[in-house]
Design a protein around this motif. Sequence first.
Motif, PDB file in Angstrom:
ATOM      1  N   ALA A  28       0.828  -1.209   0.000  1.00  0.00           N
ATOM      2  CA  ALA A  28       0.000   0.000   0.000  1.00  0.00           C
ATOM      3  C   ALA A  28       0.862   1.260   0.000  1.00  0.00           C
ATOM      4  O   ALA A  28       0.579   2.216  -0.739  1.00  0.00           O
ATOM      5  CB  ALA A  28      -0.942  -0.006   1.200  1.00  0.00           C
ATOM      6  N   VAL A  29       1.906   1.284   0.808  1.00  0.00           N
ATOM      7  CA  VAL A  29       2.800   2.442   0.855  1.00  0.00           C
ATOM      8  C   VAL A  29       3.494   2.610  -0.490  1.00  0.00           C
ATOM      9  O   VAL A  29       3.569   3.720  -1.033  1.00  0.00           O
ATOM     10  CB  VAL A  29       3.816   2.327   2.012  1.00  0.00           C
ATOM     11  N   ARG A  30       3.984   1.516  -1.044  1.00  0.00           N
ATOM     12  CA  ARG A  30       4.671   1.592  -2.342  1.00  0.00           C
ATOM     13  C   ARG A  30       3.726   2.081  -3.438  1.00  0.00           C
ATOM     14  O   ARG A  30       4.102   2.884  -4.297  1.00  0.00           O
ATOM     15  CB  ARG A  30       5.273   0.244  -2.701  1.00  0.00           C
ATOM     16  N   THR A  31       2.481   1.638  -3.415  1.00  0.00           N
ATOM     17  CA  THR A  31       1.489   2.096  -4.386  1.00  0.00           C
ATOM     18  C   THR A  31       1.274   3.603  -4.251  1.00  0.00           C
ATOM     19  O   THR A  31       1.192   4.334  -5.249  1.00  0.00           O
ATOM     20  CB  THR A  31       0.163   1.327  -4.209  1.00  0.00           C
ATOM     21  N   THR A  32       1.207   4.086  -3.016  1.00  0.00           N
ATOM     22  CA  THR A  32       1.048   5.513  -2.773  1.00  0.00           C
ATOM     23  C   THR A  32       2.278   6.284  -3.239  1.00  0.00           C
ATOM     24  O   THR A  32       2.146   7.351  -3.861  1.00  0.00           O
ATOM     25  CB  THR A  32       0.770   5.778  -1.280  1.00  0.00           C
TER      26      THR A  32
END
Length: 132
Positions: A28-32
């Motif tokens: 999720a962090v990487r997607t953001t």
Amino acid sequence: MSSLPVDVQAYYTDLAQRRDWSYETVVAVRTTVDLIRDLDRGTAPRTYGAVAADDGTDWLFEAVWHEREWVVVRQLGAREDGEIRRYWWQRLEDDEGMLTDRGLDREAWGVRELSREDFYTAWDDPGWSLTG
């Protein structure tokens, strides 16, 4: 997901380990990170603003129009004591705070207009002050 610079990848790897993030959180962090990076590098309309918070911190924002809202892609906090915090795709968060995950709302936040030139003067030279 495209690759990140080595120092940025190391930062997020360390953050994930220190905070014991689950695999889902890492994704999720990487997607953001990828979304904010793409918006930051893109050509969509931009706006800049600033607000002086009650605690004496000057907050400056660069936001990009995306999916019917102003998404903040860069945020700078300059405290009265000289401490500077920068949030963007290379550092979405740290132990002190994070890039806002809310759409920029000038009216609700009390944000005043800021020129691109003034924003980047502050971003590149943290000695600049909204209240100075």
